[in-house]
Design a protein around this motif. Structure first.
Motif, PDB file in Angstrom:
ATOM      1  N   MET A 194      34.748  38.603  50.031  1.00 34.83           N
ATOM      2  CA  MET A 194      34.809  39.881  50.759  1.00 34.83           C
ATOM      3  C   MET A 194      35.988  40.762  50.306  1.00 34.83           C
ATOM      4  O   MET A 194      36.812  40.422  49.717  1.00 34.83           O
ATOM      5  CB  MET A 194      35.209  39.431  52.204  1.00 34.83           C
ATOM      6  N   GLY A 195      35.433  42.070  50.642  1.00 32.56           N
ATOM      7  CA  GLY A 195      36.489  43.030  49.968  1.00 32.56           C
ATOM      8  C   GLY A 195      37.788  43.042  50.555  1.00 32.56           C
ATOM      9  O   GLY A 195      38.764  43.440  49.823  1.00 32.56           O
ATOM     10  N   TRP A 196      37.981  42.778  51.587  1.00 34.23           N
ATOM     11  CA  TRP A 196      39.457  42.759  52.245  1.00 34.23           C
ATOM     12  C   TRP A 196      40.091  41.838  51.589  1.00 34.23           C
ATOM     13  O   TRP A 196      41.705  42.097  51.548  1.00 34.23           O
ATOM     14  CB  TRP A 196      39.458  42.401  53.581  1.00 34.23           C
ATOM     15  N   ARG A 197      39.857  40.910  50.816  1.00 32.09           N
ATOM     16  CA  ARG A 197      40.627  39.833  50.228  1.00 32.09           C
ATOM     17  C   ARG A 197      41.351  40.394  49.117  1.00 32.09           C
ATOM     18  O   ARG A 197      42.373  40.079  48.695  1.00 32.09           O
ATOM     19  CB  ARG A 197      39.713  38.499  49.884  1.00 32.09           C
ATOM     20  N   ASN A 198      40.527  41.241  48.245  1.00 33.59           N
ATOM     21  CA  ASN A 198      41.178  41.792  47.167  1.00 33.59           C
ATOM     22  C   ASN A 198      42.237  42.777  47.495  1.00 33.59           C
ATOM     23  O   ASN A 198      43.331  42.627  46.738  1.00 33.59           O
ATOM     24  CB  ASN A 198      40.009  42.736  46.596  1.00 33.59           C
ATOM     25  N   PHE A 199      42.154  43.295  48.632  1.00 30.87           N
ATOM     26  CA  PHE A 199      43.566  44.136  48.999  1.00 30.87           C
ATOM     27  C   PHE A 199      44.655  43.119  49.510  1.00 30.87           C
ATOM     28  O   PHE A 199      45.920  43.257  49.259  1.00 30.87           O
ATOM     29  CB  PHE A 199      43.192  45.085  50.038  1.00 30.87           C
ATOM     30  N   VAL A 200      44.349  42.133  50.217  1.00 33.59           N
ATOM     31  CA  VAL A 200      45.519  41.227  50.734  1.00 33.59           C
ATOM     32  C   VAL A 200      46.145  40.436  49.560  1.00 33.59           C
ATOM     33  O   VAL A 200      47.297  40.423  49.352  1.00 33.59           O
ATOM     34  CB  VAL A 200      44.686  40.208  51.774  1.00 33.59           C
ATOM     35  N   GLU A 201      45.028  39.930  48.478  1.00 39.84           N
ATOM     36  CA  GLU A 201      45.480  39.179  47.491  1.00 39.84           C
ATOM     37  C   GLU A 201      46.775  40.153  46.637  1.00 39.84           C
ATOM     38  O   GLU A 201      47.602  39.893  46.213  1.00 39.84           O
ATOM     39  CB  GLU A 201      44.362  38.878  46.671  1.00 39.84           C
ATOM     40  N   GLY A 202      46.198  41.504  46.418  1.00 40.26           N
ATOM     41  CA  GLY A 202      46.680  42.283  45.555  1.00 40.26           C
ATOM     42  C   GLY A 202      47.980  42.760  46.128  1.00 40.26           C
ATOM     43  O   GLY A 202      49.376  42.705  45.396  1.00 40.26           O
ATOM     44  N   GLY A 203      48.244  42.742  47.446  1.00 41.32           N
ATOM     45  CA  GLY A 203      49.585  43.129  48.038  1.00 41.32           C
ATOM     46  C   GLY A 203      50.597  42.102  48.313  1.00 41.32           C
ATOM     47  O   GLY A 203      51.607  42.307  47.962  1.00 41.32           O
ATOM     48  N   LEU A 204      49.944  40.884  48.463  1.00 46.64           N
ATOM     49  CA  LEU A 204      50.968  39.659  48.480  1.00 46.64           C
ATOM     50  C   LEU A 204      51.682  39.454  47.196  1.00 46.64           C
ATOM     51  O   LEU A 204      52.710  39.219  46.988  1.00 46.64           O
ATOM     52  CB  LEU A 204      50.248  38.523  48.918  1.00 46.64           C
ATOM     53  N   ALA A 205      50.685  39.554  46.059  1.00 42.49           N
ATOM     54  CA  ALA A 205      51.231  39.357  44.853  1.00 42.49           C
ATOM     55  C   ALA A 205      52.449  40.242  44.439  1.00 42.49           C
ATOM     56  O   ALA A 205      53.156  40.084  43.670  1.00 42.49           O
ATOM     57  CB  ALA A 205      50.005  39.203  43.877  1.00 42.49           C
ATOM     58  N   GLY A 225      43.202  46.213  44.859  1.00 43.52           N
ATOM     59  CA  GLY A 225      42.052  45.938  45.663  1.00 43.52           C
ATOM     60  C   GLY A 225      40.716  46.794  45.236  1.00 43.52           C
ATOM     61  O   GLY A 225      39.814  46.154  44.969  1.00 43.52           O
ATOM     62  N   LEU A 226      41.195  47.844  45.067  1.00 43.75           N
ATOM     63  CA  LEU A 226      40.134  49.011  44.722  1.00 43.75           C
ATOM     64  C   LEU A 226      39.703  48.522  43.236  1.00 43.75           C
ATOM     65  O   LEU A 226      38.480  48.786  42.741  1.00 43.75           O
ATOM     66  CB  LEU A 226      40.590  50.315  44.641  1.00 43.75           C
ATOM     67  N   TYR A 227      40.645  48.024  42.157  1.00 43.13           N
ATOM     68  CA  TYR A 227      39.974  47.876  40.965  1.00 43.13           C
ATOM     69  C   TYR A 227      39.112  46.635  40.973  1.00 43.13           C
ATOM     70  O   TYR A 227      38.188  46.909  40.251  1.00 43.13           O
ATOM     71  CB  TYR A 227      41.378  47.251  40.184  1.00 43.13           C
ATOM     72  N   PHE A 254      50.571  38.608  37.970  1.00 45.91           N
ATOM     73  CA  PHE A 254      49.179  38.015  37.888  1.00 45.91           C
ATOM     74  C   PHE A 254      49.146  36.574  38.043  1.00 45.91           C
ATOM     75  O   PHE A 254      48.138  35.962  38.756  1.00 45.91           O
ATOM     76  CB  PHE A 254      48.759  38.410  36.388  1.00 45.91           C
ATOM     77  N   VAL A 255      50.040  35.910  37.645  1.00 46.77           N
ATOM     78  CA  VAL A 255      50.096  34.309  38.078  1.00 46.77           C
ATOM     79  C   VAL A 255      50.245  34.176  39.601  1.00 46.77           C
ATOM     80  O   VAL A 255      49.568  33.306  40.226  1.00 46.77           O
ATOM     81  CB  VAL A 255      51.571  33.785  37.534  1.00 46.77           C
ATOM     82  N   THR A 256      50.809  34.949  40.400  1.00 48.21           N
ATOM     83  CA  THR A 256      50.824  34.884  41.742  1.00 48.21           C
ATOM     84  C   THR A 256      49.414  35.166  42.233  1.00 48.21           C
ATOM     85  O   THR A 256      48.871  34.730  43.322  1.00 48.21           O
ATOM     86  CB  THR A 256      51.913  35.770  42.562  1.00 48.21           C
ATOM     87  N   LEU A 257      48.932  36.159  41.860  1.00 47.91           N
ATOM     88  CA  LEU A 257      47.552  36.880  42.270  1.00 47.91           C
ATOM     89  C   LEU A 257      46.574  35.965  41.818  1.00 47.91           C
ATOM     90  O   LEU A 257      45.703  35.427  42.859  1.00 47.91           O
ATOM     91  CB  LEU A 257      47.346  38.095  41.284  1.00 47.91           C
ATOM     92  N   GLU A 258      46.469  35.196  40.988  1.00 56.67           N
ATOM     93  CA  GLU A 258      45.570  34.132  40.536  1.00 56.67           C
ATOM     94  C   GLU A 258      45.808  32.948  41.285  1.00 56.67           C
ATOM     95  O   GLU A 258      44.685  32.286  41.874  1.00 56.67           O
ATOM     96  CB  GLU A 258      45.609  33.708  39.052  1.00 56.67           C
TER      97      GLU A 258
END
Length: 304
Positions: free
Chosen positions: A1-12, A93-95, A291-295
């Motif tokens: 889902m698209g929202w996950r990209n934004f949440v993942e990016g924000g947390l990392a 997220g947009l990327y 990036f490690v956190t993001l992954e």
């Protein structure tokens, strides 16, 4: 889902920004060295931090701690966290969203030019969204270098944003928006495209497996490329955001080009690479943590 990209990016980004904030503050202080400061009032001397030139990252860090205390290294951290929430979560997220839309049916991996295009677009939008927090962060980081009577003394990011609007108008929240957007486009395109390209190359050539070692290698490379590409724009952005525009007087800089010309004339071309060492020493760890956190966050949220 698209929202996950934004949440993942924000947390990392929050984790990475918080860990590397002291290096970012040192970078800002170094970028402002040599800039003409407002004249001191008669009988009032400048603080040591505003009148001494430091040539290195460590010496600047020591000076900040000596004159302002250890906690000064985290000046503006509240604005930094808000900036990561607004700017970084949007761009990361947009990327991913844009990459998914750009990928053709017959493409196993996205070509590098499409990755760059996705980064440029995501960076521009993210910077426009996060500019107010960016302005507040730069001002809070730079405040300690000024004499006491010239400091803004914001108590936090909320106080900074409210006072900027009250004292300078709503438009002040987007001070330096042009170089901010330009920097974000360069940073996002170079950082994310480099990381993706190197990671994909290493895995596709079976040189390494997809894991933390691969993520760290690609992150360090992305951090270096980003530092080289973005430092000149970052210096200009910092100086424009930090400038004090007094009622009835012309601003120190009328725009990014004017700032670049005045900086080069007064301090030489290499002034645009002031703060490069803390930039690259920040971008490396920042990229690794990011990036490690993001992954890891992506792996955790994958099945949820």
């Amino acid at each position: 889902m698209g929202w996950r990209n934004f949440v993942e990016g924000g947390l990392a980004s929050i984790v990475a920004g918080s860990v590397t904030h002291p290096l970012d503050l040192i970078k800002v202080r170094m970028q402002l060295q040599g800039e003409t400061a407002a004249p001191a009032l008669a009988g009032v001397s400048h603080s040591p931090s505003s009148g001494t030139y430091c040539t290195g990252t460590l010496s600047m860090g020591r000076q900040v701690v000596k004159t302002e205390g250890l906690k000064a290294l985290y000046s503006g951290v509240s604005a930094s966290i808000l900036r990561q929430v607004l700017y970084s979560s949007t761009r990361l997220g947009l990327y991913d969203v844009l990459k998914a839309q750009m990928q053709g049916k017959n493409e196993n991996t996205l070509p590098v030019h499409k990755k760059i295009a996705a980064g440029l677009a995501a960076g521009a939008i993210g910077a426009a969204v996060g500019c107010p927090a960016d302005v507040a962060m730069v001002r809070m980081q730079a405040d300690g270098r000024l004499p006491a009577f010239q400091r803004r003394n914001y108590t936090g990011v909320g106080d900074a944003l409210i006072r900027m609007v009250r004292q300078e108008g709503l438009a002040s929240l987007w001070t330096g928006s042009a170089p901010t957007v330009q920097r974000a486009m360069v940073v996002t395109a170079s950082q994310l495209a480099t990381y993706d390209q190197i990671k994909d190359y290493l895995i596709s050539k079976h040189l390494v497996q997809d894991g933390i070692a691969t993520h760290i290698t690609a992150s360090i490379s992305a951090g270096f490329v980003t530092s080289v590409a973005s430092n000149p724009i970052d210096v200009i952005k910092t100086r424009i955001m930090n400038m004090e525009v007094k009622p009835g007087q012309k601003p120190p800089y009328t725009g990014a080009v004017d700032c670049a010309i005045k900086t080069i004339k007064k301090e030489g071309p290499m002034a645009l690479y002031k703060g490069f060492i803390p930039t690259v020493t920040r971008q490396g760890p920042f990229a690794v943590v990011l990036f490690v956190t993001l992954e890891q966050v992506k792996a955790l949220l994958k099945d949820h």
